[in-house]
Design an enzyme around this catalytic site. Structure first.
Site, PDB file in Angstrom:
ATOM      1  N   LEU A  70      26.731 -23.145 -48.934  1.00 21.11           N
ATOM      2  CA  LEU A  70      28.026 -22.878 -49.780  1.00 21.11           C
ATOM      3  C   LEU A  70      29.594 -22.933 -48.615  1.00 21.11           C
ATOM      4  CD1 LEU A  70      26.558 -19.078 -49.339  1.00 21.11           C
ATOM      5  CD2 LEU A  70      26.873 -20.181 -51.629  1.00 21.11           C
ATOM      6  N   GLY A 113      35.740 -19.871 -40.448  1.00 24.32           N
ATOM      7  CA  GLY A 113      36.506 -20.198 -39.613  1.00 24.32           C
ATOM      8  C   GLY A 113      35.513 -20.416 -38.467  1.00 24.32           C
ATOM      9  N   GLY A 165      31.603 -19.902 -38.484  1.00 24.89           N
ATOM     10  CA  GLY A 165      30.233 -20.301 -38.707  1.00 24.89           C
ATOM     11  C   GLY A 165      30.134 -21.034 -40.116  1.00 24.89           C
ATOM     12  N   LEU A 166      28.782 -21.669 -40.559  1.00 22.33           N
ATOM     13  CA  LEU A 166      28.693 -22.063 -41.790  1.00 22.33           C
ATOM     14  C   LEU A 166      27.585 -21.364 -42.285  1.00 22.33           C
ATOM     15  CD1 LEU A 166      28.289 -25.660 -42.618  1.00 22.33           C
ATOM     16  CD2 LEU A 166      26.016 -25.243 -40.543  1.00 22.33           C
ATOM     17  N   VAL A 167      27.820 -21.038 -43.838  1.00 24.08           N
ATOM     18  CA  VAL A 167      27.267 -20.547 -44.493  1.00 24.08           C
ATOM     19  C   VAL A 167      26.392 -20.959 -45.699  1.00 24.08           C
ATOM     20  CG1 VAL A 167      27.067 -18.429 -45.575  1.00 24.08           C
ATOM     21  CG2 VAL A 167      29.007 -18.713 -43.528  1.00 24.08           C
ATOM     22  N   ASP A 173      41.064  -9.607 -41.144  1.00 20.28           N
ATOM     23  CA  ASP A 173      41.155 -10.639 -42.305  1.00 20.28           C
ATOM     24  C   ASP A 173      40.894  -9.934 -43.886  1.00 20.28           C
ATOM     25  OD1 ASP A 173      41.606 -12.789 -42.024  1.00 20.28           O
ATOM     26  OD2 ASP A 173      39.441 -13.719 -42.012  1.00 20.28           O
TER      27      ASP A 173
HETATM   28  P1  ATP Z   1      37.981 -17.861 -42.799  1.00 20.19           P
HETATM   29  O1  ATP Z   1      37.066 -18.324 -41.739  1.00 20.19           O
HETATM   30  O2  ATP Z   1      38.697 -18.274 -43.130  1.00 20.19           O
HETATM   31  O3  ATP Z   1      37.048 -16.496 -43.638  1.00 20.19           O
HETATM   32  P2  ATP Z   1      35.637 -18.590 -45.756  1.00 20.19           P
HETATM   33  O4  ATP Z   1      35.954 -17.968 -46.145  1.00 20.19           O
HETATM   34  O5  ATP Z   1      35.564 -20.123 -45.996  1.00 20.19           O
HETATM   35  O6  ATP Z   1      36.477 -18.798 -44.861  1.00 20.19           O
HETATM   36  P3  ATP Z   1      33.220 -17.505 -44.218  1.00 20.19           P
HETATM   37  O7  ATP Z   1      33.518 -16.358 -44.679  1.00 20.19           O
HETATM   38  O8  ATP Z   1      31.950 -17.961 -43.227  1.00 20.19           O
HETATM   39  O9  ATP Z   1      34.539 -18.833 -43.966  1.00 20.19           O
HETATM   40  O10 ATP Z   1      32.210 -18.281 -45.461  1.00 20.19           O
HETATM   41  C1  ATP Z   1      31.934 -19.390 -45.977  1.00 20.19           C
HETATM   42  C2  ATP Z   1      31.978 -19.555 -47.563  1.00 20.19           C
HETATM   43  O11 ATP Z   1      30.538 -18.934 -47.424  1.00 20.19           O
HETATM   44  C3  ATP Z   1      32.938 -18.545 -48.570  1.00 20.19           C
HETATM   45  O12 ATP Z   1      32.862 -19.897 -49.639  1.00 20.19           O
HETATM   46  C4  ATP Z   1      32.017 -18.041 -47.995  1.00 20.19           C
HETATM   47  O13 ATP Z   1      32.666 -17.323 -49.642  1.00 20.19           O
HETATM   48  C5  ATP Z   1      30.385 -17.938 -48.591  1.00 20.19           C
HETATM   49  N1  ATP Z   1      29.824 -16.721 -48.327  1.00 20.19           N
HETATM   50  C6  ATP Z   1      29.939 -16.251 -47.261  1.00 20.19           C
HETATM   51  N2  ATP Z   1      28.980 -15.182 -46.973  1.00 20.19           N
HETATM   52  C7  ATP Z   1      28.546 -14.438 -48.138  1.00 20.19           C
HETATM   53  C8  ATP Z   1      27.514 -13.919 -49.686  1.00 20.19           C
HETATM   54  N3  ATP Z   1      27.419 -13.544 -48.517  1.00 20.19           N
HETATM   55  N4  ATP Z   1      27.322 -14.538 -50.750  1.00 20.19           N
HETATM   56  C9  ATP Z   1      27.896 -15.316 -50.992  1.00 20.19           C
HETATM   57  N5  ATP Z   1      28.603 -16.357 -50.871  1.00 20.19           N
HETATM   58  C10 ATP Z   1      28.958 -16.467 -49.298  1.00 20.19           C
END
Ligand code: ATP
Ligand code: MG
Length: 242
Positions: free
Chosen positions: A26, A30, A32-34, A152
């Protein structure tokens, strides 16, 4: 299929045992990897964030995030189902044991998209903006009554299911429990983090802020929902704020 799954897991160092299948990346945030994956136990798609614990600082941040999200339970906050250790092991209630692990997985409700993606298509209808704003404030009221500051809030951290127009606040990676008797120090991570939703007070005086910083961000987001444009694009390099 099994081989493909294994190799994806290996590339990204995902080590969750056989319970989670069909991993799809996904994004990488900042802290972690999702990935999204199907949980074989309930046959539902979930989102899994892997936090790598490399040093005492990352352990401290992960501990803080876990402590906060474990306690939050609200319709307008992304649900956290489980916190797992390597190989999908259950973590004991003693989260202090994190110090012995090298990674931790936060298994959460999978959301279809986020507000940043939605806004790429332009401004929202007024009735949709009103509905999303109501849900944002509802979630925020709950968070603040638990004495937690999100710190945030931004469109990318507001998750949306378009079918039922539900909005949920997510990503508590920078959240903090507020102590009214303590002057908060500006330890917000910097670097690539966007500051467009940070209040002038937080930018200029990071040692002294309140729940109002989340309200400021909510106001900026409301304007963006109605206009389709970022309200304040802050381009500044204030070392004092880091
Ligand atoms: P930042 O660290 O600036 O918030 P980010 O939003 O890219 O950066 P994360 O919030 O860790 O980082 O999420 C990484 C990606 O995973 C994003 O594209 C986010 O939309 C997706 N994501 C995170 N949690 C979920 C979730 N529960 N369901 C679907 N997508 C998700
Ligand atoms: Mg995020």
């Amino acid at each position: 299929m099994a081989e493909k799954f294994e190799s994806l897991m290996n590339i990204h160092g995902f080590d969750l045992g056989s319970r989670y299948m069909d991993l799809k990346p996904l994004g990488c945030g900042g802290n972690g990897l999702v990935f999204s994956a199907v949980d074989n136990d309930c046959d539902k798609r979930v989102a899994i964030k892997k936090i790598v614990l490399t040093d005492p600082q990352s352990v401290k941040h992960a501990l803080r995030e876990i402590k906060i999200i474990r306690r939050l339970d609200h319709d307008n906050i992304v649900k956290v189902f489980e916190i797992l250790g390597p190989s999908g092991s259950q973590l004991t209630d003693d989260v202090g044991s994190l110090t012995e692990l090298n990674s931790v997985y936060i298994v959460q409700e999978y959301m279809e998209t986020d507000l940043a993606n939605v806004l790429e298509q332009g401004p929202l209808l007024e009735e949709h903006a009103r509905l999303f704003m109501y849900q944002l404030l509802r979630g925020l009221k709950y968070i603040h009554s638990a004495n937690v500051l999100h710190r945030d809030l931004k469109p990318a951290n507001l998750f949306i299911n378009t079918e039922d127009l539900v909005l949920k606040i997510g990503d508590f990676g920078l959240a903090r429990i507020m102590d009214p008797h303590y002057s908060h120090k500006g330890h917000l991570s910097e670097g690539l983090v966007t500051k467009w939703y940070r209040s002038p007070r937080l930018l200029l005086s990071p040692n002294n802020y309140t729940k109002a910083i989340d309200m400021w961000a909510a106001g900026c987001i409301f304007a963006e929902m109605l206009t389709g444009k970022t309200l304040l694009q802050v381009h500044m390099n204030l070392n004092r704020c880091s």
